[in-house]
Motif scaffolding. Sequence first.
Motif, PDB file in Angstrom:
ATOM      1  N   UNK A  13       0.921  -1.264   0.033  1.00 42.71           N
ATOM      2  CA  UNK A  13       0.094   0.159  -0.008  1.00 42.71           C
ATOM      3  C   UNK A  13       0.764   1.471   0.060  1.00 42.71           C
ATOM      4  N   UNK A  14       0.570   2.417  -0.847  1.00 37.94           N
ATOM      5  CA  UNK A  14       1.406   3.484  -0.941  1.00 37.94           C
ATOM      6  C   UNK A  14       0.466   4.665  -0.828  1.00 37.94           C
ATOM      7  N   UNK A  15       0.278   5.235   0.462  1.00 40.79           N
ATOM      8  CA  UNK A  15      -0.631   6.281   0.788  1.00 40.79           C
ATOM      9  C   UNK A  15      -0.309   7.436  -0.106  1.00 40.79           C
ATOM     10  N   UNK A  16       1.001   7.734  -0.520  1.00 43.51           N
ATOM     11  CA  UNK A  16       1.145   8.934  -1.462  1.00 43.51           C
ATOM     12  C   UNK A  16       0.257   8.895  -2.712  1.00 43.51           C
ATOM     13  N   UNK A  17       0.014   7.786  -3.165  1.00 45.80           N
ATOM     14  CA  UNK A  17      -0.938   7.684  -4.487  1.00 45.80           C
ATOM     15  C   UNK A  17      -2.164   8.310  -4.286  1.00 45.80           C
ATOM     16  N   UNK A  18      -2.682   8.380  -3.089  1.00 42.20           N
ATOM     17  CA  UNK A  18      -3.962   8.887  -2.667  1.00 42.20           C
ATOM     18  C   UNK A  18      -4.168  10.298  -2.050  1.00 42.20           C
ATOM     19  N   UNK A  19      -2.944  10.679  -1.846  1.00 39.17           N
ATOM     20  CA  UNK A  19      -2.986  12.223  -1.398  1.00 39.17           C
ATOM     21  C   UNK A  19      -2.799  13.268  -2.428  1.00 39.17           C
ATOM     22  N   UNK A  20      -3.920  13.294  -3.283  1.00 42.48           N
ATOM     23  CA  UNK A  20      -3.828  13.957  -4.289  1.00 42.48           C
ATOM     24  C   UNK A  20      -4.241  15.441  -4.313  1.00 42.48           C
ATOM     25  N   UNK A  21      -4.858  15.837  -3.020  1.00 44.71           N
ATOM     26  CA  UNK A  21      -5.196  17.249  -2.898  1.00 44.71           C
ATOM     27  C   UNK A  21      -4.831  17.794  -1.508  1.00 44.71           C
ATOM     28  N   UNK A  22      -5.014  18.879  -1.180  1.00 41.84           N
ATOM     29  CA  UNK A  22      -4.772  19.787   0.081  1.00 41.84           C
ATOM     30  C   UNK A  22      -5.799  19.109   1.090  1.00 41.84           C
ATOM     31  N   UNK A  23      -7.060  18.719   0.825  1.00 44.58           N
ATOM     32  CA  UNK A  23      -7.963  18.156   1.658  1.00 44.58           C
ATOM     33  C   UNK A  23      -7.645  16.930   2.366  1.00 44.58           C
ATOM     34  N   UNK A  24      -7.174  16.052   1.302  1.00 41.69           N
ATOM     35  CA  UNK A  24      -6.861  14.287   1.607  1.00 41.69           C
ATOM     36  C   UNK A  24      -5.656  14.704   2.594  1.00 41.69           C
ATOM     37  N   UNK A  25      -4.592  15.385   2.187  1.00 40.80           N
ATOM     38  CA  UNK A  25      -3.286  15.473   2.901  1.00 40.80           C
ATOM     39  C   UNK A  25      -3.869  16.016   4.291  1.00 40.80           C
ATOM     40  N   UNK A  26      -4.604  17.103   4.517  1.00 38.81           N
ATOM     41  CA  UNK A  26      -5.018  17.540   5.772  1.00 38.81           C
ATOM     42  C   UNK A  26      -5.565  16.490   6.640  1.00 38.81           C
ATOM     43  N   UNK A  27      -6.529  15.842   6.043  1.00 34.89           N
ATOM     44  CA  UNK A  27      -7.320  14.831   6.610  1.00 34.89           C
ATOM     45  C   UNK A  27      -6.121  13.655   7.241  1.00 34.89           C
ATOM     46  N   UNK A  28      -5.296  13.252   6.509  1.00 31.68           N
ATOM     47  CA  UNK A  28      -4.320  12.170   6.652  1.00 31.68           C
ATOM     48  C   UNK A  28      -3.773  12.796   7.834  1.00 31.68           C
ATOM     49  N   UNK A  29      -3.149  13.846   7.763  1.00 32.26           N
ATOM     50  CA  UNK A  29      -2.082  14.333   8.760  1.00 32.26           C
ATOM     51  C   UNK A  29      -2.886  14.557  10.148  1.00 32.26           C
ATOM     52  N   UNK A  30      -4.313  14.859  10.256  1.00 34.61           N
ATOM     53  CA  UNK A  30      -4.883  15.115  11.492  1.00 34.61           C
ATOM     54  C   UNK A  30      -5.207  13.445  12.055  1.00 34.61           C
ATOM     55  N   UNK A  31      -5.300  12.568  11.190  1.00 36.74           N
ATOM     56  CA  UNK A  31      -5.660  11.297  11.647  1.00 36.74           C
ATOM     57  C   UNK A  31      -4.362  10.829  12.111  1.00 36.74           C
ATOM     58  N   UNK A  32      -3.315  11.031  11.678  1.00 39.31           N
ATOM     59  CA  UNK A  32      -1.734  10.476  12.290  1.00 39.31           C
ATOM     60  C   UNK A  32      -1.421  11.442  13.407  1.00 39.31           C
ATOM     61  N   UNK A  33      -1.798  12.718  13.389  1.00 44.73           N
ATOM     62  CA  UNK A  33      -1.549  13.261  14.732  1.00 44.73           C
ATOM     63  C   UNK A  33      -2.325  12.695  15.964  1.00 44.73           C
ATOM     64  N   UNK A  34      -3.439  12.216  15.790  1.00 44.95           N
ATOM     65  CA  UNK A  34      -4.301  11.840  16.800  1.00 44.95           C
ATOM     66  C   UNK A  34      -3.645  10.467  17.514  1.00 44.95           C
ATOM     67  N   UNK A  35      -3.000   9.936  16.516  1.00 42.57           N
ATOM     68  CA  UNK A  35      -2.362   8.564  17.052  1.00 42.57           C
ATOM     69  C   UNK A  35      -1.480   8.915  18.049  1.00 42.57           C
ATOM     70  N   UNK A  36      -0.710   9.939  18.071  1.00 42.05           N
ATOM     71  CA  UNK A  36       0.368  10.389  18.990  1.00 42.05           C
ATOM     72  C   UNK A  36       1.539   9.410  19.076  1.00 42.05           C
ATOM     73  N   UNK A  37       1.930   9.326  17.724  1.00 32.89           N
ATOM     74  CA  UNK A  37       2.944   8.274  17.551  1.00 32.89           C
ATOM     75  C   UNK A  37       3.998   8.898  16.583  1.00 32.89           C
ATOM     76  N   UNK A  38       5.313   9.202  16.942  1.00 38.58           N
ATOM     77  CA  UNK A  38       6.422   9.928  16.255  1.00 38.58           C
ATOM     78  C   UNK A  38       6.746   9.324  15.029  1.00 38.58           C
ATOM     79  N   UNK A  39       6.988   7.878  14.936  1.00 38.71           N
ATOM     80  CA  UNK A  39       7.281   7.069  13.822  1.00 38.71           C
ATOM     81  C   UNK A  39       6.154   7.146  12.975  1.00 38.71           C
TER      82      UNK A  39
END
Length: 103
Positions: A13-39
């Motif tokens: 799976x390559x998430x980069x293929x689905x990060x095609x616009x600013x909205x998708x990127x923002x949603x992805x980053x928000x979900x990741x930040x909620x996990x509180x995992x540096x890696x």
Amino acid sequence: MSKGKSKVKLVPFDAAKYLTDDEAIAEYMNAVLEAEDLDLLLLALGDVARARGMSLVAKEAGLGRESLYKALAPGAKPRFDTVVRVARALGVRLAAHPVKRAS
């Protein structure tokens, strides 16, 4: 002889293929930040950087391309200012929200 089940070939799976616009990127980053995992955060920043173009992101962050790859590698311990510069180059901002405390 009977035919056996054919093996299913899975592709990574390559998430980069689905990060095609600013909205998708923002949603992805928000979900990741909620996990509180540096890696996971570094992995996500790398995914977004690949979606935007590593060379361009490195240049905008004031880093060499190799340095960007090293900073976002699993297990890396980049300086906070490096993370902020990369986020800014990606067009995202890290934000703080109050955490509900147990009473």
